[in-house]
Design a protein around this motif. Structure first.
Motif, PDB file in Angstrom:
ATOM      1  N   ASN A  74       0.821  -1.222   0.000  1.00 13.61           N
ATOM      2  CA  ASN A  74       0.000   0.000   0.000  1.00 13.61           C
ATOM      3  C   ASN A  74       0.847   1.261   0.000  1.00 13.61           C
ATOM      4  N   ALA A  75       1.715   1.378  -1.005  1.00 16.35           N
ATOM      5  CA  ALA A  75       2.612   2.517  -1.084  1.00 16.35           C
ATOM      6  C   ALA A  75       2.811   2.936  -2.535  1.00 16.35           C
ATOM      7  N   VAL A  76       3.182   4.214  -2.719  1.00 16.76           N
ATOM      8  CA  VAL A  76       3.418   4.784  -4.048  1.00 16.76           C
ATOM      9  C   VAL A  76       4.683   5.637  -3.988  1.00 16.76           C
ATOM     10  N   LEU A  77       5.484   5.555  -5.046  1.00 14.80           N
ATOM     11  CA  LEU A  77       6.669   6.397  -5.173  1.00 14.80           C
ATOM     12  C   LEU A  77       6.540   7.251  -6.428  1.00 14.80           C
ATOM     13  N   LEU A  78       6.760   8.561  -6.288  1.00 17.39           N
ATOM     14  CA  LEU A  78       6.849   9.476  -7.424  1.00 17.39           C
ATOM     15  C   LEU A  78       8.280   9.965  -7.533  1.00 17.39           C
ATOM     16  N   LEU A  79       8.871   9.818  -8.706  1.00 16.48           N
ATOM     17  CA  LEU A  79      10.206  10.346  -8.978  1.00 16.48           C
ATOM     18  C   LEU A  79      10.101  11.368 -10.103  1.00 16.48           C
ATOM     19  N   PHE A  80      10.564  12.579  -9.851  1.00 19.76           N
ATOM     20  CA  PHE A  80      10.514  13.648 -10.840  1.00 19.76           C
ATOM     21  C   PHE A  80      11.871  13.796 -11.515  1.00 19.76           C
ATOM     22  N   SER A  81      11.859  14.073 -12.803  1.00 19.42           N
ATOM     23  CA  SER A  81      13.123  14.272 -13.518  1.00 19.42           C
ATOM     24  C   SER A  81      13.843  15.521 -13.041  1.00 19.42           C
ATOM     25  N   GLU A  82      13.085  16.515 -12.589  1.00 20.23           N
ATOM     26  CA  GLU A  82      13.653  17.727 -11.998  1.00 20.23           C
ATOM     27  C   GLU A  82      12.930  18.013 -10.693  1.00 20.23           C
ATOM     28  N   GLN A  83      13.489  18.894  -9.908  1.00 20.36           N
ATOM     29  CA  GLN A  83      12.856  19.222  -8.644  1.00 20.36           C
ATOM     30  C   GLN A  83      11.537  19.965  -8.861  1.00 20.36           C
ATOM     31  N   HIS A  84      10.585  19.670  -7.964  1.00 15.09           N
ATOM     32  CA  HIS A  84       9.278  20.320  -7.986  1.00 15.09           C
ATOM     33  C   HIS A  84       9.003  20.888  -6.604  1.00 15.09           C
ATOM     34  N   MET A  85       8.208  21.917  -6.574  1.00 19.58           N
ATOM     35  CA  MET A  85       7.784  22.485  -5.306  1.00 19.58           C
ATOM     36  C   MET A  85       6.537  21.740  -4.837  1.00 19.58           C
ATOM     37  N   ILE A  86       6.636  21.065  -3.685  1.00 17.63           N
ATOM     38  CA  ILE A  86       5.526  20.335  -3.092  1.00 17.63           C
ATOM     39  C   ILE A  86       5.264  20.932  -1.717  1.00 17.63           C
ATOM     40  N   ASN A  87       4.115  21.576  -1.582  1.00 15.79           N
ATOM     41  CA  ASN A  87       3.769  22.216  -0.304  1.00 15.79           C
ATOM     42  C   ASN A  87       4.891  23.125   0.192  1.00 15.79           C
ATOM     43  N   GLY A  88       5.464  23.857  -0.746  1.00 15.72           N
ATOM     44  CA  GLY A  88       6.505  24.813  -0.392  1.00 15.72           C
ATOM     45  C   GLY A  88       7.884  24.228  -0.226  1.00 15.72           C
ATOM     46  N   VAL A  89       8.046  22.926  -0.506  1.00 17.04           N
ATOM     47  CA  VAL A  89       9.336  22.254  -0.359  1.00 17.04           C
ATOM     48  C   VAL A  89       9.822  21.791  -1.728  1.00 17.04           C
ATOM     49  N   ALA A  90      11.072  22.087  -2.063  1.00 11.32           N
ATOM     50  CA  ALA A  90      11.645  21.627  -3.327  1.00 11.32           C
ATOM     51  C   ALA A  90      12.111  20.180  -3.166  1.00 11.32           C
ATOM     52  N   THR A  91      11.604  19.279  -3.991  1.00 11.16           N
ATOM     53  CA  THR A  91      11.965  17.865  -3.890  1.00 11.16           C
ATOM     54  C   THR A  91      11.858  17.216  -5.257  1.00 11.16           C
ATOM     55  N   ASP A  92      12.617  16.142  -5.442  1.00 12.90           N
ATOM     56  CA  ASP A  92      12.514  15.387  -6.689  1.00 12.90           C
ATOM     57  C   ASP A  92      11.919  14.005  -6.456  1.00 12.90           C
ATOM     58  N   GLU A  93      11.369  13.761  -5.252  1.00 12.33           N
ATOM     59  CA  GLU A  93      10.724  12.488  -4.960  1.00 12.33           C
ATOM     60  C   GLU A  93       9.686  12.674  -3.863  1.00 12.33           C
ATOM     61  N   VAL A  94       8.596  11.923  -4.016  1.00 10.45           N
ATOM     62  CA  VAL A  94       7.546  11.918  -2.996  1.00 10.45           C
ATOM     63  C   VAL A  94       7.152  10.469  -2.762  1.00 10.45           C
ATOM     64  N   PHE A  95       7.124  10.069  -1.501  1.00  9.96           N
ATOM     65  CA  PHE A  95       6.778   8.695  -1.139  1.00  9.96           C
ATOM     66  C   PHE A  95       5.504   8.719  -0.300  1.00  9.96           C
ATOM     67  N   PHE A  96       4.554   7.870  -0.675  1.00 10.89           N
ATOM     68  CA  PHE A  96       3.319   7.728   0.083  1.00 10.89           C
ATOM     69  C   PHE A  96       3.360   6.369   0.789  1.00 10.89           C
ATOM     70  N   ALA A  97       3.458   6.405   2.118  1.00  7.93           N
ATOM     71  CA  ALA A  97       3.682   5.201   2.905  1.00  7.93           C
ATOM     72  C   ALA A  97       2.401   4.716   3.570  1.00  7.93           C
ATOM     73  N   GLN A  98       2.341   3.408   3.779  1.00  6.29           N
ATOM     74  CA  GLN A  98       1.257   2.838   4.566  1.00  6.29           C
ATOM     75  C   GLN A  98       1.245   3.513   5.943  1.00  6.29           C
ATOM     76  N   PRO A  99       0.115   4.087   6.367  1.00  9.12           N
ATOM     77  CA  PRO A  99       0.109   4.861   7.619  1.00  9.12           C
ATOM     78  C   PRO A  99       0.339   3.978   8.843  1.00  9.12           C
ATOM     79  N   ARG A 100       0.875   4.586   9.894  1.00  5.58           N
ATOM     80  CA  ARG A 100       0.963   3.912  11.185  1.00  5.58           C
ATOM     81  C   ARG A 100      -0.456   3.622  11.688  1.00  5.58           C
ATOM     82  N   ASN A 101      -0.578   2.499  12.404  1.00  9.84           N
ATOM     83  CA  ASN A 101      -1.872   2.097  12.945  1.00  9.84           C
ATOM     84  C   ASN A 101      -1.595   1.213  14.164  1.00  9.84           C
ATOM     85  N   PRO A 102      -1.617   1.797  15.365  1.00 11.43           N
ATOM     86  CA  PRO A 102      -1.241   1.036  16.563  1.00 11.43           C
ATOM     87  C   PRO A 102      -2.038  -0.247  16.740  1.00 11.43           C
TER      88      PRO A 102
END
Length: 539
Positions: free
Chosen positions: A89-117
């Motif tokens: 249950n995860a997704v990886l985005l890799l950008f060829s160049e940096q992108h502004m995501i929520n005000g942060v410059a990044t070239d990758e975004v990872f969506f992780a399975q959330p914590r669940n005690p």
């Protein structure tokens, strides 16, 4: 007690099924791939991405075994290669160049399975987005629940690259960010309408990857797919490709392949090129996987006797792997006695008594994601008959000839070409066939494939490169009822070794498993630690 059992079951079924956990603490073995390795692999991929593109990769799905029990989760090898993440249950985005995501410059975004005690009390700790950043070194991570509202501006990219999307996904209504939902959300983001498929892109991928090596077979496959899928029948490019008369005609059509924003071929091609060449860090793990698999073959040779079952033989191999710390087998273990050895992917392993037959054993340990693939064929009673030996010696000679072709710059099919010739000539000499062309009846498979995170690993299938690992596995299989003397019936022989190709030549990584007739018989004459292992009789 009954009431407690019902309470426990009710709590269990209220949780997401099949959730996998990832060890990150002191219990995790120290020799897993480092986060620096995965970061370097992401950067190597990014360097080959087209300008102004994004690559989208998904984790593997959870698969149900029976009722409320799932198969042990196994990560998609590409996803693991790039991230080191071992949860679903995860997704990886890799950008060829940096992108502004929520005000942060990044070239990758990872969506992780959330914590669940609550879930973690049943199935173990999850990394969550903070664990992904800390332990995997991914710069920007969010919970998978954020993917639905994540603004992926598809219009801003020239290309959106992804692999064949996961399919046949179970939808857990209690989890709004399982893989089923994540894939559905991605389809919505790229404008894929309900019921619309990407069959044409998948065929573009096949054509681009394999037309040069096997154009006629690709052409036939495309034609079959077009016949089965009406949505493909009006595709002008596919129609032109199928209508091409020869290799030159196909090449002219392929040169004009339409360029679409949604791209199913580029990412696969880049990953195949990267994974084909192993890094030193990968080789440490692959060497261990192969070495323990070779030890398994040797220990079985010492323990083997005619009263053993195929299942027991399988168990000894797999015990050796576990003893060395391997997590899994790299593929379903193949142990075929007698005629069962003539079934290439025989995995039932049910024969209760091996008697005096040959036993073909194709098994490989998976160690920290990397799998071996080693095959030996031995006589259950410790001595080859004359007929068994004659077939074995042909296969051995074919493998020896193929080893000599494991050189940088040689064509990938060089091992197969020379081995098939030796096999055919040997069968003619024994009178089993009359012409070389008849050999394919008894030598059905190719001799080499890449090895790594997959048993049939990614690779370009071009000329051999330094630091690639391949198998060399000729075989002869003469099933009962074959049109030859009955003395050959039920003899199946495969000898398979894992070979590292280097600038200086080749190295047999699995040489620890005896391979000649003489060495096999000598190993089988040795005592085994299992000789004294006696279990009580079961009533």
């Amino acid at each position: 007690m009954k009431a407690l059992r019902h309470l426990c079951l009710s709590l269990l079924v209220s949780l997401p099924l099949g959730v996998a956990a990832q060890s990150t603490g002191p219990d995790k073995p120290a020799d897993f791939l480092s986060k620096e390795f995965h970061r370097q692999r992401r950067e190597a991929l990014r360097q080959q991405l087209p300008a102004n593109s994004v690559a989208v990769l998904f984790s593997n799905p959870i698969r149900n075994r029976a009722n409320d029990v799932d198969f042990h989760f196994h990560q998609h090898p590409d996803f693991y290669y790039l991230t080191g993440y071992r949860e679903p249950n995860a997704v990886l985005l890799l950008f060829s160049e940096q992108h502004m995501i929520n005000g942060v410059a990044t070239d990758e975004v990872f969506f992780a399975q959330p914590r669940n005690p609550q879930a973690e009390s049943w199935t173990g700790k999850r990394l969550g987005e903070e664990g992904v950043k800390q332990h995997l070194g991914i710069t920007y991570a969010l919970p998978a629940t954020a993917f639905a509202n994540f603004k992926l501006d598809t219009a801003a990219f020239q290309q959106i690259l992804f692999l064949d999307l996961p399919h046949d996904l179970r939808n857990d209504p209690r989890d709004q960010a399982d893989l089923h939902d994540l894939v559905a959300q991605f389809k919505q983001k790229i404008g894929l309408k309900s019921g619309q498929d990407l069959g044409h892109l998948a065929l573009y991928n096949v054509i681009k990857a394999y037309d040069a090596q096997a154009g006629e077979r690709v052409q036939q496959q495309v034609q079959r797919q077009m016949t089965a899928n009406p949505a493909l029948q009006n595709n002008a490019f596919l129609k032109s490709y199928v209508a091409a008369k020869d290799a030159a005609g196909r090449a002219a059509v392929v040169a004009k392949m339409p360029k679409e924003k949604l791209d199913l071929s580029t990412l696969e091609g880049v990953l195949s090129g990267l994974r084909e060449v192993k890094t030193p860090e990968e080789m440490k793990l692959l060497r261990k996987a192969v070495a323990m698999s070779a030890v398994g073959q040797l220990e079985v040779m010492k323990a083997m006797h005619p009263n053993m079952s195929e299942t027991e033989v399988q168990g000894i191999h797999e015990y050796v792997y576990k003893k060395y710390g391997a997590e899994y087998e790299g593929y379903p273990s193949i142990v075929g006695g007698g005629n069962n050895g003539c079934i290439l992917h025989y995995i039932e392993n049910e024969k209760p008594k091996l008697g005096n037959e040959l036993v073909l054993m194709d098994l490989g340990a998976e160690y920290h994601g990397y799998t071996a693939d080693v095959t030996r064929t031995i006589p259950a009673n410790g001595k080859f008959t004359e007929a068994q030996r004659q077939i074995y010696e042909i296969v051995y000679a074919a493998q020896e000839a193929a080893f000599k072709e494991c050189k940088v710059g040689n064509a990938f099919n060089a091992t197969n070409t020379v081995a098939q010739r030796v096999l055919a000539e040997g069968l003619v000499k024994l009178g089993i066939i009359k012409t070389l062309e008849e050999a394919r009846r008894y030598t059905m498979h190719g001799v080499s494939h890449y090895l790594g995170l997959d048993v049939h690993d990614r690779g370009t299938y071009g000329a051999f490169k330094p630091n690639t690992v391949i198998t060399v596995e000729p075989g002869i299989y003469i099933p009962e009822g074959s049109p030859c003397d009955k003395k050959w019936w039920g003899i199946g022989v495969r000898i398979e070794d894992d070979v590292l190709i280097t600038e200086k030549g080749w190295e047999n990584l699995s040489a620890g498993a005896p391979r000649t007739v003489k060495d096999i018989e000598a190993a089988m004459a040795q005592p085994s630690p299992l000789d004294q292992f006696k279990l009580p009789e079961l009533k």
